[in-house]
Design a protein around this motif. Structure first.
Motif, PDB file in Angstrom:
ATOM      1  N   ASN A 154       0.864  -1.349  -0.255  1.00  0.00           N
ATOM      2  CA  ASN A 154       0.085  -0.018  -0.029  1.00  0.00           C
ATOM      3  C   ASN A 154       0.843   1.467   0.054  1.00  0.00           C
ATOM      4  O   ASN A 154       2.034   1.642   0.707  1.00  0.00           O
ATOM      5  N   TYR A 155       0.849   1.700  -1.213  1.00  0.00           N
ATOM      6  CA  TYR A 155       1.770   3.372  -1.341  1.00  0.00           C
ATOM      7  C   TYR A 155       0.324   4.192  -1.049  1.00  0.00           C
ATOM      8  O   TYR A 155      -0.471   4.632  -1.794  1.00  0.00           O
ATOM      9  N   SER A 156       0.938   5.338  -0.322  1.00  0.00           N
ATOM     10  CA  SER A 156       0.015   7.062  -0.163  1.00  0.00           C
ATOM     11  C   SER A 156       1.284   7.851   0.145  1.00  0.00           C
ATOM     12  O   SER A 156       2.056   7.875  -0.073  1.00  0.00           O
ATOM     13  N   VAL A 157       0.703   9.023  -0.874  1.00  0.00           N
ATOM     14  CA  VAL A 157       0.988  10.337  -0.379  1.00  0.00           C
ATOM     15  C   VAL A 157       0.820  11.444  -0.679  1.00  0.00           C
ATOM     16  O   VAL A 157      -0.562  10.720  -1.213  1.00  0.00           O
ATOM     17  N   ALA A 158       0.643  12.605  -0.656  1.00  0.00           N
ATOM     18  CA  ALA A 158      -0.031  13.837   0.074  1.00  0.00           C
ATOM     19  C   ALA A 158       0.907  14.466  -0.164  1.00  0.00           C
ATOM     20  O   ALA A 158       1.409  15.032   0.215  1.00  0.00           O
ATOM     21  N   TRP A 159       0.110  15.487  -1.299  1.00  0.00           N
ATOM     22  CA  TRP A 159       0.677  17.283  -1.448  1.00  0.00           C
ATOM     23  C   TRP A 159      -0.075  18.232  -0.746  1.00  0.00           C
ATOM     24  O   TRP A 159      -1.257  18.097  -1.070  1.00  0.00           O
ATOM     25  N   TYR A 160       0.937  19.740  -0.448  1.00  0.00           N
ATOM     26  CA  TYR A 160       0.021  20.322   0.547  1.00  0.00           C
ATOM     27  C   TYR A 160       0.556  21.823  -0.599  1.00  0.00           C
ATOM     28  O   TYR A 160       1.327  21.928  -0.474  1.00  0.00           O
ATOM     29  N   SER A 161      -0.507  23.008  -0.949  1.00  0.00           N
ATOM     30  CA  SER A 161       0.369  24.007  -1.559  1.00  0.00           C
ATOM     31  C   SER A 161       1.105  24.866  -0.862  1.00  0.00           C
ATOM     32  O   SER A 161       2.191  25.793  -1.012  1.00  0.00           O
TER      33      SER A 161
END
Length: 505
Positions: free
Chosen positions: A357-364
């Motif tokens: 399971n791979y997860s990634v998040a981007w925040y401005s």
């Protein structure tokens, strides 16, 4: 903070259906109601110390009473008219009425009288909120040999009003909204065991009473919440696709599922720290999107007793939020895959599998953060029926993580085992179960929200043993007179008793 409440509620439902003499000509009427009443008293006593540039101590000693009443009515009338052949026209009307009355009186402690008799206007409110939602729809349905579909259109007028005052200020307002949406539901049968369904619909989501009330909630002095009378309803659009294919001769199956949701006028919480206190208020802020795709495949290997299965998925989202008054845009992506090999024999069932399971998040507002994580698992289990009424089951899983902060990346191996013996002419079973033999079980979670990432680890029950004796006074028709353990899907080693707390299969 201490509170006591007394609640009363009643609800009911009525359904009427009538079929006319003409085939396909039907009338249905449904109605339900929900009435509730809540009375509560609360003491809010706290001392909060603030440190930094403006050091101070704030004391709260407050008593409040609140009476809340809710009246909800919901009715739907539908009529179906045959048009000839395989075509039908449906007319429907839905009416929803929701009224919520809330009277809250707050009093501060008076040291002179030793009573709570100083009314706190800022935290008192007297509100009556009314929400009326209507839905008028017309649908055309067609039932053909290979396919059927429904194409329709809905008009969604809504009305919301609030009468009363908060903080000693009148807060009367009323708003009318109008939305409309098409509806499409298409099903196609390629063959007896192959189907495709595509569906779209939309709906209006009204803000809740708590979100609308502009009165401040100081039950937590460091986190002050306040509603917003200027909120407008959300409007969500949902699209789904479902494909299924099965070959009965080989038991090979393929399933594809996808869902997407696009919301306009999304209601989010706008938060900002002011002198050490977090103030939160809901606002309408742009749009949000979420979507997922899930594919499964299962097939025997040639004519053997082995099967292979694969299940993988992808999910993504895009939303807005606020972090200390600064607008933030968040995008997330998750990918998962599980591959499993299974052997099913007369005496032995065994499975080996692996998942990632791979997860990634981007925040401005945070461009340089490392938000990539992997959760991985390698597993094996078996269920072996031996002579003389003996049975052995076991499952072992190795979990390892990538991308977590220091202290969370340590791998673990969890091994469980069970041995059982049939006794007393196979009517009794003596069993011993051992959980977490290596004492390495743990629970780690990774949560990505709109404006923060949370990694947590929970304590779980470590290695322990269970001895049991089961005696069956009778057997059901068709039941197995064996001591093996089977899970809900019939697979080995999947009994709920065999799962160590913290494990996620």
């Amino acid at each position: 903070y201490k509170a006591e409440s007394d609640s009363k509620a009643t609800a009911g439902e009525l359904l009427f259906r009538h079929r006319f003499t003409k085939p396909g000509n039907t009338l249905s009427l449904s109605f339900n109601y929900d009435i509730s009443e809540t009375k509560s008293e609360a003491y809010n006593i706290s001392e909060t110390n603030f440190y930094g540039e403006r050091e101070r101590t704030e004391l709260v000693n407050q008593f409040s009473t609140q009476n809340s009443n809710r009246y909800a009515l919901n009715g739907r009338l539908s009529y179906t008219q045959p048009l000839g052949g395989e075509y039908f026209m449906e007319f429907a009307y839905r009416y929803r009425y929701n009224r919520s009355d809330s009277d809250k009186e707050a009093y501060n402690f008076n040291q002179a009288t030793n009573k709570y008799d100083i009314q706190d206007i800022e935290y008192s409110n007297f509100l009556k909120n009314i929400t009326i939602e209507q839905q008028a729809e017309i649908n055309l349905r067609s039932n053909q040999e290979k396919y059927n579909y429904t194409v329709g259109f809905s008009a969604l007028p809504s009305y919301i009003s609030s009468i009363g005052e908060t903080g000693g200020v009148a807060r009367d307002f009323a708003r009318h909204r109008f939305n409309f949406t098409p509806r499409v539901d298409f099903r196609y049968n390629f063959a007896q065991n192959t189907t495709l369904r595509v569906e779209y619909n939309g709906r209006t989501n009204q803000p809740s009473l708590t979100q609308l009330q502009p009165v401040k909630d100081n039950s937590d002095p460091t986190r002050i919440r306040e509603g917003n009378l200027d909120l407008t309803p959300e409007f969500s659009n949902r699209f789904s696709l479902d494909y299924r294919n099965t070959k009965p001769g080989t038991f090979r199956t393929i399933s594809l599922r996808s869902d997407m949701n696009y919301t306009l006028n999304k209601i989010i919480n706008k938060s900002e720290y002011i002198e050490g206190v977090l103030y939160t208020k809901p606002v309408n802020e742009g749009t949000s999107f979420s979507g997922n795709l899930f594919l499964t495949y299962n097939s025997p290997i040639a004519q053997s007793k082995f099967t292979i299965s694969s299940s993988g998925g992808l999910n993504t989202s895009s939303s807005n939020s606020y972090s200390n008054g600064v607008k933030n845009h968040t995008n997330t992506l998750g990918v998962r895959e599980t591959l499993r090999f299974n052997y099913r024999g007369d005496k032995l069932n065994a499975t080996i599998s692996g998942s990632a399971n791979y997860s990634v998040a981007w925040y401005s507002i945070e461009q340089n953060g490392n938000n990539n994580t992997w959760n991985n698992r390698l597993s094996a289990d078996f269920n072996w029926t031996l002579p003389w009424g003996l049975n052995l089951t076991s499952d072992i899983s190795h979990l390892f993580y990538i991308g977590y902060p220091q202290g969370y990346n340590k791998p673990s191996t969890v091994w469980n085992a069970t041995g059982s013996k049939l006794l007393l002419k196979n009517m009794g079973t003596l069993a011993i179960r051992v959980f977490d033999i290596f004492k390495e079980s743990k629970s780690i979670s990774h949560n990505v929200s709109d404006n923060y990432i949370e990694d947590s680890e929970s304590n779980v029950l470590s290695r322990y043993f269970i001895f049991s004796f089961t005696y069956r006074f009778g057997t059901f028709s068709g039941s197995r007179n064996r001591g093996d353990w089977h899970g809900p899907s019939g697979g080995p080693g999947q009994s709920p008793m065999m799962r160590t707390p913290g494990q996620r299969f």
